[in-house]
Scaffold this active site. Sequence first.
Site, mmCIF file in Angstrom:
data_model
loop_
_atom_site.group_PDB
_atom_site.id
_atom_site.type_symbol
_atom_site.label_atom_id
_atom_site.label_comp_id
_atom_site.label_asym_id
_atom_site.label_seq_id
_atom_site.Cartn_x
_atom_site.Cartn_y
_atom_site.Cartn_z
ATOM 1 N N ASP A 30 0.843 -1.194 0.000
ATOM 2 C CA ASP A 30 0.000 0.000 0.000
ATOM 3 C C ASP A 30 0.885 1.253 0.000
ATOM 4 O O ASP A 30 1.908 1.314 0.680
ATOM 5 C CB ASP A 30 -0.912 -0.015 1.240
ATOM 6 C CG ASP A 30 -2.058 0.975 1.111
ATOM 7 O OD1 ASP A 30 -3.202 0.531 0.968
ATOM 8 O OD2 ASP A 30 -1.802 2.198 1.133
ATOM 9 N N ASN A 86 -12.976 -2.886 2.355
ATOM 10 C CA ASN A 86 -13.870 -1.744 2.484
ATOM 11 C C ASN A 86 -14.809 -1.768 1.291
ATOM 12 O O ASN A 86 -14.363 -1.820 0.142
ATOM 13 C CB ASN A 86 -13.067 -0.440 2.519
ATOM 14 C CG ASN A 86 -12.244 -0.313 3.789
ATOM 15 O OD1 ASN A 86 -12.706 -0.674 4.867
ATOM 16 N ND2 ASN A 86 -11.024 0.185 3.672
ATOM 17 N N GLN A 93 -14.550 3.104 0.968
ATOM 18 C CA GLN A 93 -13.839 2.498 -0.168
ATOM 19 C C GLN A 93 -13.449 3.626 -1.110
ATOM 20 O O GLN A 93 -14.310 4.296 -1.689
ATOM 21 C CB GLN A 93 -14.725 1.483 -0.902
ATOM 22 C CG GLN A 93 -13.968 0.818 -2.056
ATOM 23 C CD GLN A 93 -14.840 -0.130 -2.882
ATOM 24 O OE1 GLN A 93 -16.023 -0.321 -2.604
ATOM 25 N NE2 GLN A 93 -14.232 -0.709 -3.895
ATOM 26 N N HIS A 99 -10.345 -4.852 -3.541
ATOM 27 C CA HIS A 99 -9.022 -5.130 -2.973
ATOM 28 C C HIS A 99 -9.160 -5.603 -1.538
ATOM 29 O O HIS A 99 -10.046 -5.160 -0.810
ATOM 30 C CB HIS A 99 -8.094 -3.914 -3.058
ATOM 31 C CG HIS A 99 -8.698 -2.645 -2.551
ATOM 32 N ND1 HIS A 99 -9.612 -1.917 -3.280
ATOM 33 C CD2 HIS A 99 -8.537 -1.978 -1.372
ATOM 34 C CE1 HIS A 99 -9.974 -0.851 -2.588
ATOM 35 N NE2 HIS A 99 -9.357 -0.870 -1.426
ATOM 36 N N HIS A 101 -7.164 -5.725 1.913
ATOM 37 C CA HIS A 101 -6.023 -5.235 2.687
ATOM 38 C C HIS A 101 -5.535 -6.363 3.598
ATOM 39 O O HIS A 101 -6.351 -7.062 4.213
ATOM 40 C CB HIS A 101 -6.434 -4.089 3.614
ATOM 41 C CG HIS A 101 -6.928 -2.854 2.942
ATOM 42 N ND1 HIS A 101 -6.182 -1.701 2.849
ATOM 43 C CD2 HIS A 101 -8.117 -2.562 2.352
ATOM 44 C CE1 HIS A 101 -6.891 -0.754 2.249
ATOM 45 N NE2 HIS A 101 -8.067 -1.247 1.935
#
Length: 113
Positions: A30, A86, A93, A99, A101
Site C-alpha cells: 500500500d 472496504n 472504499q 481489494h 487489505h
Amino acid sequence: MADCIFCAIANHEIPTDVVYEDDKIMCFRDAEPQAPVHVLIVPKKHIASLDDTDASDQELLGYILLKVKEIASDLGLENGYRVVVNNGEDAFQTVKHLHFHILGKRKLTWPPG
Ligand code: 5GP
Ligand code: ZN
C-alpha cells in the site's frame, strides 16, 4: 478498465512494489501503509467492489482468501494479521477496484474507526 489505478498497477503500467503475482491476482504494498506490513491483493480482472461480485466469481474469491494465508505467511505475519475489504461509501472504499487489505506487524485495535 480505463482510469482505474489498480487495473493500471495490475497491467504493470505504474511502478509498484509487487509482493506476489500470478495470472489471476496481484499483491503489492500500500502506498500509505497503516501498519508496518500493509499490502493489497487485487484480482487482475476489474471488479468494482464486493457488491459487484456474483456466483461466477466464487472460485476467484476463494482463491484470493487462500492466497491471503500464503502471502501473510511469506510476509512473516505469524503473530496475526487483519484482512479488510472496504465496501462502498460508509466503509470509505476509495478505490473502486476490489481489494483485500492485509495489515500486520503491530497490535491492531478493535473496533475499527
Ligand atoms: P480503500 O480505502 O479503497 O479500501 O483503500 C485503498 C488503498 O489503496 C489505500 O490504502 C491507499 O493508500 C491505496 N492506494 C491508493 N492508490 C494507490 C497507488 O497508486 N498505489 C498503491 N500502492 N496504493 C494505493
Ligand atoms: Zn480496475
